[in-house]
Design an enzyme around this catalytic site. Structure first.
Site, mmCIF file in Angstrom:
data_model
loop_
_atom_site.group_PDB
_atom_site.id
_atom_site.type_symbol
_atom_site.label_atom_id
_atom_site.label_comp_id
_atom_site.label_asym_id
_atom_site.label_seq_id
_atom_site.Cartn_x
_atom_site.Cartn_y
_atom_site.Cartn_z
ATOM 1 N N LYS A 175 49.446 52.511 42.739
ATOM 2 C CA LYS A 175 49.325 51.224 43.033
ATOM 3 C C LYS A 175 50.580 50.416 42.394
ATOM 4 O O LYS A 175 51.077 50.862 41.543
ATOM 5 C CB LYS A 175 48.266 50.476 42.488
ATOM 6 C CG LYS A 175 48.181 50.385 40.829
ATOM 7 C CD LYS A 175 47.106 49.645 40.324
ATOM 8 C CE LYS A 175 47.621 48.012 40.166
ATOM 9 N NZ LYS A 175 48.065 47.986 38.549
ATOM 10 N N ASP A 204 44.501 55.692 42.013
ATOM 11 C CA ASP A 204 44.227 54.555 40.958
ATOM 12 C C ASP A 204 43.957 55.237 39.357
ATOM 13 O O ASP A 204 43.019 56.041 39.460
ATOM 14 C CB ASP A 204 42.951 53.970 41.662
ATOM 15 C CG ASP A 204 42.669 52.749 40.881
ATOM 16 O OD1 ASP A 204 42.286 52.940 39.229
ATOM 17 O OD2 ASP A 204 42.319 51.822 41.314
ATOM 18 N N HIS A 205 44.908 54.930 38.585
ATOM 19 C CA HIS A 205 44.612 55.654 37.575
ATOM 20 C C HIS A 205 43.365 55.479 36.621
ATOM 21 O O HIS A 205 43.036 56.273 35.966
ATOM 22 C CB HIS A 205 45.767 55.355 36.351
ATOM 23 C CG HIS A 205 45.524 54.179 35.588
ATOM 24 N ND1 HIS A 205 46.077 52.982 36.071
ATOM 25 C CD2 HIS A 205 45.179 54.004 34.203
ATOM 26 C CE1 HIS A 205 45.734 51.875 35.053
ATOM 27 N NE2 HIS A 205 45.367 52.756 34.114
ATOM 28 N N LYS A 209 39.934 58.643 34.405
ATOM 29 C CA LYS A 209 39.093 58.283 33.145
ATOM 30 C C LYS A 209 38.054 59.185 33.233
ATOM 31 O O LYS A 209 37.290 59.012 34.175
ATOM 32 C CB LYS A 209 39.018 56.810 32.916
ATOM 33 C CG LYS A 209 40.274 55.999 32.561
ATOM 34 C CD LYS A 209 40.128 54.653 32.316
ATOM 35 C CE LYS A 209 41.124 53.666 32.402
ATOM 36 N NZ LYS A 209 42.366 54.042 31.280
ATOM 37 N N GLU A 243 41.547 43.225 27.748
ATOM 38 C CA GLU A 243 42.638 43.640 27.243
ATOM 39 C C GLU A 243 43.075 42.864 26.152
ATOM 40 O O GLU A 243 43.121 41.433 26.380
ATOM 41 C CB GLU A 243 43.740 43.843 28.241
ATOM 42 C CG GLU A 243 43.629 44.605 29.384
ATOM 43 C CD GLU A 243 44.867 45.182 30.216
ATOM 44 O OE1 GLU A 243 45.281 45.930 29.747
ATOM 45 O OE2 GLU A 243 45.077 44.395 31.065
ATOM 46 N N ASP A 262 46.726 42.629 40.248
ATOM 47 C CA ASP A 262 47.095 43.600 39.508
ATOM 48 C C ASP A 262 45.726 44.350 39.078
ATOM 49 O O ASP A 262 45.946 45.655 39.053
ATOM 50 C CB ASP A 262 47.461 43.192 38.155
ATOM 51 C CG ASP A 262 48.057 44.059 37.064
ATOM 52 O OD1 ASP A 262 48.688 45.218 37.644
ATOM 53 O OD2 ASP A 262 47.801 43.976 35.741
ATOM 54 N N HIS A 267 41.714 48.675 40.382
ATOM 55 C CA HIS A 267 40.719 49.221 39.411
ATOM 56 C C HIS A 267 39.221 48.520 39.068
ATOM 57 O O HIS A 267 38.235 49.591 38.852
ATOM 58 C CB HIS A 267 41.258 48.980 37.827
ATOM 59 C CG HIS A 267 42.935 49.359 37.867
ATOM 60 N ND1 HIS A 267 43.116 50.437 38.326
ATOM 61 C CD2 HIS A 267 43.666 48.815 37.273
ATOM 62 C CE1 HIS A 267 44.309 50.540 38.175
ATOM 63 N NE2 HIS A 267 45.020 49.584 37.404
ATOM 64 N N LYS A 367 43.794 39.504 29.953
ATOM 65 C CA LYS A 367 44.897 39.755 28.961
ATOM 66 C C LYS A 367 44.659 38.811 27.739
ATOM 67 O O LYS A 367 44.506 37.890 27.942
ATOM 68 C CB LYS A 367 46.378 39.999 29.512
ATOM 69 C CG LYS A 367 46.432 40.847 30.475
ATOM 70 C CD LYS A 367 47.948 41.463 30.798
ATOM 71 C CE LYS A 367 48.102 42.393 31.854
ATOM 72 N NZ LYS A 367 47.655 43.534 31.578
#
Ligand code: BG6
Length: 513
Positions: A175, A204-205, A209, A243, A262, A267, A367
């Protein structure tokens, strides 16, 4: 017990080394390569999951010799190991595993879009075929997204995407896949005109997980949950990715992107899809991805009236976080002093299907919030109160099941229990499962499984074009409406309007504390 229903899972989970192949990394000197890809390859090497015929070719525009490149990555690995262990890397880096990988690294200097780079790459790969006897190759595009199309064009034009016999050719991209539905479709159209969908691995990291992958195990390997996993028993679902970091050095990127683009179509939609999808027919990649696409496609498009009511945007102001004064978003480098880019977004979504009709999914991410926490909380419907009339119990607390994704990884079930003593009083208690208590897990970047799966050709954890496009379609109505960005203090739980979003429905977010 009938043995047919009890296979030996330990033998199923024992992985074999990935087949001999070459990993070509475009963006060999970038952060992604140093901070995540190389450490992940190192961890795979420690685990013995790379075949002897494995090698890496790094490509970037800066001049380097093979030896200088190996030296640079050796430093990066030491820094990575020191970072993870909090100790000096001396004696902690597994010299044999790193030496094995180091000897297989080489470097090619070249511009990504220059056909000459691709010709020289083709010569290297032909040489590897002669020496190692295979022509299998994965191209990892660890570059800015503007290079995705041009690199794949050149690879295809040079004949490097042609698969022969058992030799596969795959491309990994990460992404952002476009910036809205139209650009995502255009990118997919472009890439799929050059390579087959089966050759494209979109990362998609979040899917790397363990705890995200565990959502499927929790739901489908445990008979107790499935009967409850529906509108009859679930009141609502909260998905949170909070975050504490700010935008760091990414001001320029973030100004044009914001929290919505983002985090949400990618995600957050992954978390929602894993939670809400129907059981697939099996762990076959297409079966899993089809179910995920289906549920995201069932998200009700937010109408113009609901935009102002059901979507809340915020931007962090200065504030105190972990006892330290931190700056406002507008004071970050490369951010406009009157920026209206959101660093926080919360929304109420509905999934219009049989299972979820009437169950709101509240999604929030931001964030510089008070805590770092990613979790999915399933709130069950409240038990009838009637029985407690005439006792000191004034109300019942609904049960909820929390899937903790990070930083603590596990699952907890919140229940009411009777306080010890002669009168009927209830207390909130928790049944808790923590990964760390049950499993020995080695250090991981989250990219190990993803790289390994790309090498063995298992696309289950990668996004198909329809998954990506469904994510964008769900948020498309919210794009381009920057109105109403509320400032919130760094270190707080986010904008007040986000509290109202749930309060209006008689609900509350789980505390961010
Ligand atoms: C990235 C976003 O995709 O995910 C970042 O661009 C965000 O802004 C990050 O911080 C969160 O990922 P993780 O794994 O740190 O939770």
């Amino acid at each position: 017990m009938d043995a047919r229903f009890c296979p030996d899972l330990s033998t199923l989970s024992r992985a074999k080394p990935a087949p001999a192949s070459t990993l070509v990394i475009f963006g060999a000197n970038g952060d992604l390569t140093k901070r995540l890809l190389m450490p992940a390859l190192y961890n795979l090497s420690v685990a013995g999951l790379l075949a002897d015929g494995f090698s890496v070719i790094g490509i970037d525009h800066n001049e380097r010799t093979d030896e200088a490149y190996r030296g640079q990555l050796t430093e990066a690995i030491h820094a990575f190991v020191a970072d993870r262990t909090g100790e000096s890397s001396a004696g902690v880096v597994d010299g044999r595993a790193w030496g094995w990988l180091r000897d297989r690294l080489s470097y090619l200097t070249g511009e990504f879009e220059d056909p000459g780079t691709h010709r020289r790459l083709a010569e290297r790969l032909a040489e590897i075929r002669r020496m190692r006897g295979h022509g299998t190759c994965v191209f990892y595009l660890a570059t800015a997204p503007r290079f995705f199309g041009p690199i794949v064009e050149r690879l295809a034009a040079t004949g490097l995407m042609r698969e022969e016999g058992r030799d596969f050719r795959r491309v990994i991209i990460e992404k952002p896949f476009g910036t809205d539905l139209a650009s995502a479709r255009a990118l997919d159209g472009h890439l799929l005109g050059l390579v087959a969908e089966s050759q494209l691995f979109r990362i998609d990291h979040f899917l790397g997980k363990e705890t995200v992958q565990n959502i499927l195990a929790l739901r489908f390997a445990n008979g107790i949950f499935e009967p409850l996993w529906r509108r009859d028993h679930i009141d609502h679902v909260q998905i949170t990715a909070a975050e504490t970091v700010g935008v760091e050095r990414r001001g320029r990127f973030y100004e044009a992107t914001g929290a919505l683009r983002d985090m949400v179509p990618n995600h957050m939609m992954q978390l929602l899809a894993m939670t809400a999808m129907e059981p697939p027919n099996g762990f076959d990649p297409d079966a899993v991805r089809a179910e995920k696409a289906k549920v995201v496609q069932a998200i009700r498009p937010i109408g113009a009236d609901e935009l102002a009511r059901d979507v809340v945007r915020g931007q962090y102001d200065s504030g105190i976080l972990h006892g330290m004064q931190v700056s406002a978003y507008r004071q970050e480098p490369n951010v406009a002093s009157d920026s209206v880019t959101e660093t926080y977004i919360a929304m109420k979504l509905h999934i219009d299907n049989w299972r979820w009709a009437g169950v709101p999914f509240y999604v929030r991410t931001g964030k510089r919030l008070a805590v770092r926490r990613t979790e999915i909380a399933i709130h069950f419907k409240q038990a009838p109160y009637a029985m407690f009339r005439g006792t000191p119990v004034e109300c019942l607390t609904p049960n909820f099941l929390v899937l903790h994704i990070q930083p603590s990884e596990g699952i907890s079930l919140c229940l009411s229990a009777k306080e010890p003593g002669p009168t009927v009083r209830l207390a909130d208690v928790r049944m808790e499962f923590r990964y760390a208590d049950w499993f020995k897990t080695g250090p991981s970047t989250g990219y190990e499984t993803l790289l390994y799966d790309a090498l063995i050709g298992d696309a289950t954890l990668f996004q198909r074009a329809d998954n990506v496009e469904a994510g964008w379609a769900a948020v498309q109505p919210m794009l381009g409406s920057p109105a109403g960005v509320e400032r919130y203090a760094a270190g707080s739980k986010g904008p007040a309007a986000a509290e109202d979003l749930l309060a209006r429905d008689g609900r509350r977010w789980r505390e961010l504390a």
